[in-house]
Write an enzyme that holds these catalytic residues in place. Structure first.
Site, PDB file in Angstrom:
ATOM      1  CG  HIS A 142     -10.176  -4.036   2.516  1.00 51.46           C
ATOM      2  ND1 HIS A 142      -9.373  -3.100   3.129  1.00 51.46           N
ATOM      3  CD2 HIS A 142      -9.388  -4.668   1.606  1.00 51.46           C
ATOM      4  CE1 HIS A 142      -8.151  -3.162   2.616  1.00 51.46           C
ATOM      5  NE2 HIS A 142      -8.129  -4.109   1.691  1.00 51.46           N
ATOM      6  CG  HIS A 198      -6.541  -8.497   2.137  1.00 54.74           C
ATOM      7  ND1 HIS A 198      -5.321  -8.064   2.619  1.00 54.74           N
ATOM      8  CD2 HIS A 198      -7.020  -7.477   1.376  1.00 54.74           C
ATOM      9  CE1 HIS A 198      -5.088  -6.837   2.170  1.00 54.74           C
ATOM     10  NE2 HIS A 198      -6.107  -6.453   1.404  1.00 54.74           N
ATOM     11  CE1 TYR A 244      -6.846   0.383   1.354  1.00 50.23           C
ATOM     12  CE2 TYR A 244      -6.772   1.407  -0.808  1.00 50.23           C
ATOM     13  CZ  TYR A 244      -6.561   0.320   0.009  1.00 50.23           C
ATOM     14  OH  TYR A 244      -6.054  -0.838  -0.534  1.00 50.23           O
ATOM     15  CG  HIS A 302      -1.432  -2.490  -1.490  1.00 43.84           C
ATOM     16  ND1 HIS A 302      -2.121  -1.455  -2.069  1.00 43.84           N
ATOM     17  CD2 HIS A 302      -2.349  -3.455  -1.228  1.00 43.84           C
ATOM     18  CE1 HIS A 302      -3.408  -1.786  -2.185  1.00 43.84           C
ATOM     19  NE2 HIS A 302      -3.572  -2.986  -1.664  1.00 43.84           N
ATOM     20  CD  GLU A 357      -4.301  -3.141   1.558  1.00 43.22           C
ATOM     21  OE1 GLU A 357      -3.727  -4.237   1.491  1.00 43.22           O
ATOM     22  OE2 GLU A 357      -5.440  -2.947   1.120  1.00 43.22           O
ATOM     23  CG  ASP A 366      -0.372   1.244  -3.228  1.00 49.06           C
ATOM     24  OD1 ASP A 366      -1.584   1.022  -3.386  1.00 49.06           O
ATOM     25  OD2 ASP A 366       0.364   0.576  -2.484  1.00 49.06           O
TER      26      ASP A 366
END
Lengths: 88, 410
Positions: free
Chosen positions: B227, B223, B238, B326, B247, B321
């Site tokens: 990115h 993961h 983002y 997420h 994500e 966030d």
């Protein structure tokens, strides 16, 4: 002095929030200095941060500053760690 | 004050507050530019695909921290900064400069890296429980395994990640030009997180209560490195839906890296992100996220409930966030899962190839929304496998099932 820390983001995306009131504490003077320095290093707007990095919102008696991993100053890191650990 | 490490594109994650996620005592503000921008972006997305935001009618409002709240705030008196803090600040300034550089799309790899072969060039560093990066070098590519399990897991995970991109998608490292792969372990104290800092993966040991060592799951390693791949390709912003896509792409390839390393088919895979990462204080939970069943990874007294939606009906509007990157990633995650399982076999082959084609193709904008991404994958399936292929049909159905497009891919 009421200190609130809100941590958001992170790989898990799980929010964490804690606060303490130094009025009830014998070590209030130590907190004053730490808070002053942590706020002085903060930003008035939230940074985007890095992918999966924690983002922090520090509010002290109504004033809010922002910061994000991995670019915390020593004082911000210390304040955030203490509040999240010792706060309710 | 300076604005040292923001992306060139989006501003800040202020914006759409949902009723369940608001700052206490802060109301929606009026005519700030960010407010206008937020609406413009949302209206644009809505106009292109009305289904996209229909769930949010009457629920969303855009707001920011009111300027008046910020205006009266006094700056703390400056006082003598200790030597240690000054060094930290100098270090921060250096980090910010690096950050600005690494967010530039297509940053060239060092010349020596480009000359590399199809083998990874891995280096693991140990932060020794500080938050100073990169830390001390503890293992290079030709070094044997040592005693530190975190170092060995990070090293192996980098290798698995390199292998999938290299052997299946013919991509040489994360930038396509053999970029050396760096990771730092033992970051901070009781640090329950892992992140990509623009140059390297950074792993904490976990707090030992809620989260264990973040090198535990190979999909977490995949993961983080993905990115990096995204940074060098689509460079998805983002923030909001493009952030959730960023994500999701990391979850998709993180899971594929695990599946490829275990040689598991779509049916055999667990489709979990962060399996084995939850600590002893979490009684009810199996992982951090589930692509198979978003929202079901944990439901625990301490940790709370997994907030991920599987479909657009559950899309969460929040200012936290970076706009729930997420959280809402559960929707494209589930679309990938549905397509991969419908196709069967190894998920990295056809479903993964389609996602890779889109991520690295020219059509994916930095501020792409879910519907844009859906259409691009549908187009990519047609381009690679034909419009009569089961791949095309599987994707039409998958995106329709999660409510991003209708069954015509519109």
């Amino acid at each position: 002095m009421r200190i609130q820390v809100r941590r958001t983001g992170g790989f898990a995306g799980i929010e964490k929030h804690a606060e303490i009131d130094t009025a009830d504490r014998a070590d209030a003077a130590q907190w004053d200095d730490l808070v002053e320095r942590a706020l002085a290093d903060g930003r008035d707007t939230p940074p985007v941060g890095v992918p999966d990095g924690f983002m922090y919102q520090i509010t002290v008696d109504g004033r809010t500053v922002y910061c994000a991993d991995p670019r915390l100053t020593e004082h911000q890191r210390k304040l955030i760690t203490r509040v999240l650990k010792e706060g309710a | 004050m300076d604005v040292p490490y923001q992306y060139a594109g989006p501003e800040i994650p202020r914006g759409c507050l949902a009723s369940k996620h608001t700052f206490a005592g802060i109301s929606a503000a009026g005519s700030d530019t960010a407010h206008t921008r937020c609406h413009a972006r949302r209206m644009d997305a809505t106009s292109r695909n009305p289904r996209n935001h229909s769930h949010a009618a009457g629920q969303v409002f855009c707001g920011i921290i009111p300027p008046h709240l910020l205006d009266h705030l006094s700056r703390a008196e400056s006082s003598t900064i200790s030597g240690r803090a000054r060094r930290t600040l100098e270090h921060d300034a250096l980090q910010r400069t690096r950050r600005r550089l690494t967010t530039v799309r297509g940053l060239a790899a060092p010349a020596e890296a480009r000359a590399g072969s199809d083998k990874p060039q891995r280096t693991i560093y140990d932060a020794e429980h500080t938050e100073t990066l990169p830390g001390t070098k503890v293992r290079g590519e030709s070094d044997p395994a040592g005693q530190d399990a975190s170092v060995n897991r990070a090293f192996a995970g980098l290798g698995h990640t390199f292998d999938l991109y290299s052997k299946i998608y013919s991509r040489r490292s994360i930038d396509g030009m053999g970029l050396p792969l760096d990771a730092t372990v033992h970051y901070g104290r009781e640090y329950g997180n892992a992140f990509w800092d623009g140059e390297r993966m950074v792993f904490g040991d976990g707090d030992g209560e809620l989260f264990l060592d973040f090198t535990t799951s190979v999909d977490v390693i995949g993961h983080e490195l993905t990115h990096g791949v995204t940074q060098y390709t689509a460079n998805l912003e983002y923030l909001g839906q493009s952030g959730a896509l960023n994500e999701s792409v990391s979850d998709v390839f993180g899971s594929l890296i695990k599946q490829y390393s275990l040689q598991q088919s779509a049916e055999q895979a667990d489709w979990l992100i962060g399996d084995g990462l939850l600590g002893p204080d979490v009684d009810k939970g199996t992982a951090l996220r589930s692509m198979k069943a978003p929202g079901t990874a944990y439901d625990d007294d301490v940790l709370g409930k997994d907030p991920q939606p599987a479909t657009m009906d559950g899309y969460v509007n929040t200012s936290q966030d970076n706009g729930g990157v997420h959280i809402n990633s559960g929707i494209p995650n589930h679309a990938f899962y549905l397509a991969a399982v419908a196709l069967g076999g190894n998920a990295w082959e056809r479903a993964g190839q389609i996602w890779y084609d889109v991520l690295t193709g020219d059509g994916l904008a930095k501020d792409a929304q879910f519907a844009d991404f859906a259409r691009l994958t549908i187009d990519a399936a047609k381009a690679r496998y034909g419009d009569q292929g089961e791949e095309h049909q599987a994707l039409l159905k998958a995106w329709s099932q999660v409510g991003v497009t209708n069954n015509q891919g519109q």
